[in-house]
Structure formats: C-alpha cells, structure tokens
Design an enzyme around this catalytic site. Structure first.
Site, mmCIF file in Angstrom:
data_model
loop_
_atom_site.group_PDB
_atom_site.id
_atom_site.type_symbol
_atom_site.label_atom_id
_atom_site.label_comp_id
_atom_site.label_asym_id
_atom_site.label_seq_id
_atom_site.Cartn_x
_atom_site.Cartn_y
_atom_site.Cartn_z
ATOM 1 N N GLY A 95 0.648 -1.136 -0.183
ATOM 2 C CA GLY A 95 0.089 0.086 -0.079
ATOM 3 C C GLY A 95 0.960 1.140 -0.149
ATOM 4 N NE ARG A 96 3.377 2.365 -5.080
ATOM 5 C CZ ARG A 96 3.297 1.108 -5.624
ATOM 6 N NH1 ARG A 96 3.441 0.109 -4.882
ATOM 7 N NH2 ARG A 96 3.206 0.737 -6.979
#
Ligand SMILES: Cc1cc2nc3c(=O)[nH]c(=O)nc-3n(C[C@H](O)[C@H](O)[C@H](O)COP(=O)(O)O)c2cc1C
Length: 213
Positions: free
Chosen positions: A191-192
């Site tokens: 999810g970065r």
C-alpha cells in the site's frame, strides 16, 4: 510503447523495523549489501548513482561502482578531469543511491566528498585488469571525441606506450570518498506505506529516525 502508468508491482518482500535495524548506518548497509551481492538476480550490486552539482548549480547524475564500502563511507574511482570531478572541485558534496529493485530496497547517502590518499588509489589500480588500466590512460573522460576510431587510436597509443611493462595509475585518475552525514534505508511495503529509516549526523552523534514514505 508500453504504458508506464499501467505498470504496478506490489512491495511485499520485507520490512525494516526499529527493532531489527543495525545500530549504525554501516552496519545496516553491510547487511543489505551482502544480501544484494549474494543474490545472482541483482546485477552489479555495487552500482551506485552519484549526483553532483556544477559551479552553475546544474545537477548531474551518473552511475559509478562503489569499490570501497566501510565506516568512512563509499569509495569510487574515476577520472580527475571528468565532468563529475569538475563538479566536485567546485562543490565538494554529493548524493548517491544504491537501488536493489529485486529486493525492493534503496539506500541514499549524502555528504562531503574528498579524494582518497594516493596510496589507496595505487593499491586499487594495481588490482585492476590490464585492459581497464589501459582504458584509464586512454580515455579523456567526458571530453568530446571525434569518432569511435579516434578513441580506439588513443587505446592503441596507450597499449604501445606501456608494451608489456607495468602500468602505473594515471595522475589524472583516482578515488573519491563520499563521507555520508545522512544515510537513508528504504524498504518497499504494501500500500505504498514503505519503511524509511534515516541515520543523520547531528554534531558528533548519529540520530536515527523514521520518515514518512
Ligand atoms: C554500471 C556502470 C558502472 C560505471 N562505473 C563507473 C565508475 O566506476 N567510474 C566512472 O568514472 N564511470 C563509471 N561509469 C560511467 C559513468 O556513469 C559516466 O558515464 C562517466 O563516469 C562520465 O561521467 P561524467 O561525464 O559525469 O564525469 C559507469 C557506468 C555504468 C552504467
């Protein structure tokens, strides 16, 4: 052309927690560098992108090979008359980044740069393959050359000059040491929400802190 906007990878290979990170930047770099060097998927694990700034403020970046990694910093070898050497003479600081994409990791370093002692350059030069030694004499790095044939002639001249004799390190060639005062370790996450741990020299002490991704 492949649409780069459609390229997407998930970063799930690892994490970097405060509980596991080494106590020093060099300790952590050793762990990650050894992992990169041991993995045949990682080509040229010691390739590092080196950014410098010219006297006119123009930045430039290029790849060099780290040939020394120790408590002092990162040592690389190059031509002392090259464009990067001119930048470093005017502005003796640099930034560098190792990126091991297969491991979803990067390490950024920045700090002052100085030439290494001549004895260190000579010891390293003596270990280089003969062809690379000749190349260091032959190539006026960063200069315009008229043609490939002209470059090959310079190589032939260098080979003729030394014959079968020993090849000393050219005076215009040698090492630089980047002595980092900041080193950041980045590990890709889901999810970065990547892990970023930075070591920063504050006076005499290294401060370790987590940065938002
Ligand atoms: C994988 C790789 C490794 C390189 N290693 C070096 C190196 O160790 N030293 C060097 O001077 N140039 C190296 N180069 C070439 C530099 O990227 C650059 O073209 C050259 O140093 C001239 O840069 P400058 O004109 O900005 O000084 C390497 C290039 C690549 C792609």
């Amino acid at each position: 052309m492949t649409d780069p906007a459609g390229l997407r990878a998930n970063y799930t290979r690892g994490h970097l927690d405060e509980t596991e990170v080494a106590g020093t930047w060099i300790g952590q770099l050793r762990v990650w560098f050894d992992a990169a060097a041991a993995d045949p998927v990682v080509l040229e694990p010691n390739a590092v992108q080196l950014a410098t700034v010219g006297p006119d403020g123009r930045p430039a970046v290029r790849t060099v090979l780290a040939k020394g990694i120790d408590e002092r910093g990162i040592v690389f070898y190059t031509n002392y008359d090259s464009a990067k050497a001119r930048d470093l003479a005017a502005n003796p600081r640099a930034a560098a980044v190792f990126v091991w994409v297969a491991h979803q990791r990067q390490v950024r370093l920045s700090g002052p740069v100085r030439k290494v002692e001549r004895a260190e350059t000579e010891a390293y030069f003596a270990q280089r393959p003969r062809e690379s030694q000749l190349g260091a004499w032959a190539s006026p790095q960063s200069q315009v050359v008229a043609s490939r044939a002209a470059l090959d002639r310079l190589a032939d001249e260098a080979a003729a000059r030394f014959g079968d004799g020993a090849i000393p390190a050219p005076p215009h060639w040698g090492g630089y040491l980047l002595e980092p005062d900041e080193v950041e370790f980045w590990q890709g996450r889901e999810g970065r929400l990547h892990d970023r741990i930075r070591f920063r020299l504050a006076g005499e002490d290294w401060v370790r802190e987590r940065l938002a991704p």
